[in-house]
Design an enzyme around this catalytic site. Sequence first.
Site, PDB file in Angstrom:
ATOM      1  N   ASP A  37      39.984  72.345  19.454  1.00  0.00           N
ATOM      2  CA  ASP A  37      38.973  72.058  18.306  1.00  0.00           C
ATOM      3  C   ASP A  37      38.759  73.281  17.625  1.00  0.00           C
ATOM      4  O   ASP A  37      39.152  73.460  16.515  1.00  0.00           O
ATOM      5  CB  ASP A  37      37.878  71.502  19.138  1.00  0.00           C
ATOM      6  CG  ASP A  37      37.223  70.574  17.977  1.00  0.00           C
ATOM      7  OD1 ASP A  37      37.662  70.305  16.827  1.00  0.00           O
ATOM      8  OD2 ASP A  37      36.317  69.778  18.303  1.00  0.00           O
ATOM      9  N   ASP A  38      37.906  74.071  18.128  1.00  0.00           N
ATOM     10  CA  ASP A  38      37.149  75.226  17.612  1.00  0.00           C
ATOM     11  C   ASP A  38      37.275  76.324  18.583  1.00  0.00           C
ATOM     12  O   ASP A  38      36.119  76.986  19.331  1.00  0.00           O
ATOM     13  CB  ASP A  38      35.836  75.260  17.011  1.00  0.00           C
ATOM     14  CG  ASP A  38      35.896  73.965  15.729  1.00  0.00           C
ATOM     15  OD1 ASP A  38      36.139  74.152  14.849  1.00  0.00           O
ATOM     16  OD2 ASP A  38      35.399  72.887  16.574  1.00  0.00           O
ATOM     17  N   GLU A  84      33.050  60.837  18.679  1.00  0.00           N
ATOM     18  CA  GLU A  84      32.668  62.130  19.219  1.00  0.00           C
ATOM     19  C   GLU A  84      31.049  62.232  19.076  1.00  0.00           C
ATOM     20  O   GLU A  84      30.642  61.978  20.147  1.00  0.00           O
ATOM     21  CB  GLU A  84      32.974  63.529  18.181  1.00  0.00           C
ATOM     22  CG  GLU A  84      32.625  64.631  18.800  1.00  0.00           C
ATOM     23  CD  GLU A  84      32.901  65.888  17.904  1.00  0.00           C
ATOM     24  OE1 GLU A  84      32.971  65.703  16.563  1.00  0.00           O
ATOM     25  OE2 GLU A  84      33.135  67.024  18.274  1.00  0.00           O
ATOM     26  N   HIS A 122      44.695  69.156  17.146  1.00  0.00           N
ATOM     27  CA  HIS A 122      43.424  69.353  16.599  1.00  0.00           C
ATOM     28  C   HIS A 122      42.621  70.608  16.663  1.00  0.00           C
ATOM     29  O   HIS A 122      42.010  70.691  17.841  1.00  0.00           O
ATOM     30  CB  HIS A 122      42.526  68.312  17.318  1.00  0.00           C
ATOM     31  CG  HIS A 122      41.329  67.810  16.666  1.00  0.00           C
ATOM     32  ND1 HIS A 122      40.903  66.629  16.262  1.00  0.00           N
ATOM     33  CD2 HIS A 122      40.202  68.787  16.417  1.00  0.00           C
ATOM     34  CE1 HIS A 122      39.559  66.589  15.725  1.00  0.00           C
ATOM     35  NE2 HIS A 122      39.350  68.077  15.946  1.00  0.00           N
ATOM     36  N   HIS A 132      40.499  73.461  13.897  1.00  0.00           N
ATOM     37  CA  HIS A 132      40.035  73.854  12.718  1.00  0.00           C
ATOM     38  C   HIS A 132      40.325  75.381  12.380  1.00  0.00           C
ATOM     39  O   HIS A 132      39.952  75.931  13.041  1.00  0.00           O
ATOM     40  CB  HIS A 132      38.659  73.444  12.581  1.00  0.00           C
ATOM     41  CG  HIS A 132      38.257  72.162  12.924  1.00  0.00           C
ATOM     42  ND1 HIS A 132      38.044  71.385  11.756  1.00  0.00           N
ATOM     43  CD2 HIS A 132      38.136  71.375  14.063  1.00  0.00           C
ATOM     44  CE1 HIS A 132      37.741  70.002  12.319  1.00  0.00           C
ATOM     45  NE2 HIS A 132      37.923  70.083  13.680  1.00  0.00           N
ATOM     46  N   HIS A 178      37.454  62.303  12.253  1.00  0.00           N
ATOM     47  CA  HIS A 178      37.010  62.571  13.248  1.00  0.00           C
ATOM     48  C   HIS A 178      36.213  61.242  13.416  1.00  0.00           C
ATOM     49  O   HIS A 178      35.195  60.933  12.470  1.00  0.00           O
ATOM     50  CB  HIS A 178      35.965  63.821  13.079  1.00  0.00           C
ATOM     51  CG  HIS A 178      36.693  64.823  13.119  1.00  0.00           C
ATOM     52  ND1 HIS A 178      37.903  65.312  12.352  1.00  0.00           N
ATOM     53  CD2 HIS A 178      36.292  66.131  14.138  1.00  0.00           C
ATOM     54  CE1 HIS A 178      38.243  66.668  12.880  1.00  0.00           C
ATOM     55  NE2 HIS A 178      37.248  67.215  13.638  1.00  0.00           N
TER      56      HIS A 178
END
Length: 325
Positions: free
Chosen positions: A271-272, A193, A11, A13, A190
Amino acid sequence: MVSHIPKAELHCHVEGAASPDLVRKVGARHGVDLTGLFDAKGNFAWHDFTSFLNAYDRAAAVFRTPEDYRDLTFSYFSSLAAEGAIYGEVFISSDHALASGLSYRDYVEGLAQGIRDAEAATGIVGRMIATGVRHYGPDRILAAAETVANEPHPLVTGFGVAGDERMYHPRDFADAFRIAGEAGLGLTVHAGEFGGPQSVRDALDHLGVSRIGHGVRAIEDAGLVQRIVEEGIVLELCPGSNVALGLYPDVASHPFRKLGDAGVRVTVSSDDPPYFGSSIGAEYGWLSEDLGLSDAALIATTRTSLEAAFVDEATRARLLASLPA
Ligand SMILES: Nc1ncnc2[nH]cnc12
Ligand SMILES: [Zn+2]
């Protein structure tokens, strides 16, 4: 020390993996005005989920050519490998490519070249998950699913939806997930969250996914946790992201361990990374140091990731066989 642990990430991006340095470099290539994008230390400037998404879109907009995207995946997958990862999946977004004036095919080919180059240089194996952006609305998510189904690529093996889960309802995306599923793609969305347990239930009821992006807030509903265990749903947990976005005060308070102890199939991802101060190595490190996971439990997490990966069976078997017994 987790440097010796083989890792996998499900996961991340791809636009959210672009470091400030890479964004400055590619931005300069195209003469893009980046005023206000960075704070005084040179990091991305944001303070809440909405401003994070805005900064993310601005940084993504510097990538304009297949070569730019090749540099992005090469840099991301090389850094994964340098931290001991053997496998990674990235979320890609045809909407972001279109916003940059690129066709989906050119976008994917650029990204794929970086993945192939990183594999040749380091051995890391990578795949892509095409995503629609939830707050862009159901029509664009449907268009994203049709694009990925009509223009298959061997390294695009999944479909998903990211973005603001407080908008729309999963039933609004059911057609998109059906089209992507019929095209043979693995499915993830998603949920759980910024939405609570009901958001996860709705996703499971309507979208036919085998994995949930985050899903962490399932912990607030024991019945839902039981359902996730029974259905074998895999959670793509991202503790560093959840802490950075204010869901939990620190990783020690994160329910990763509780979910795993309840029998949920848990995985860990960044994630990021540059936005959240995370990386795959940091995530494994936090699990070890702040949540007390043993080396065996960390390797089991990697095994779960590989079992849930959207990858062909021969590659999955090869990667699983490379893990310590
Ligand atoms: N943490 C996140 N949640 C939802 N959408 C995202 N897009 C990029 N990062 C995201
Ligand atoms: Zn995400």
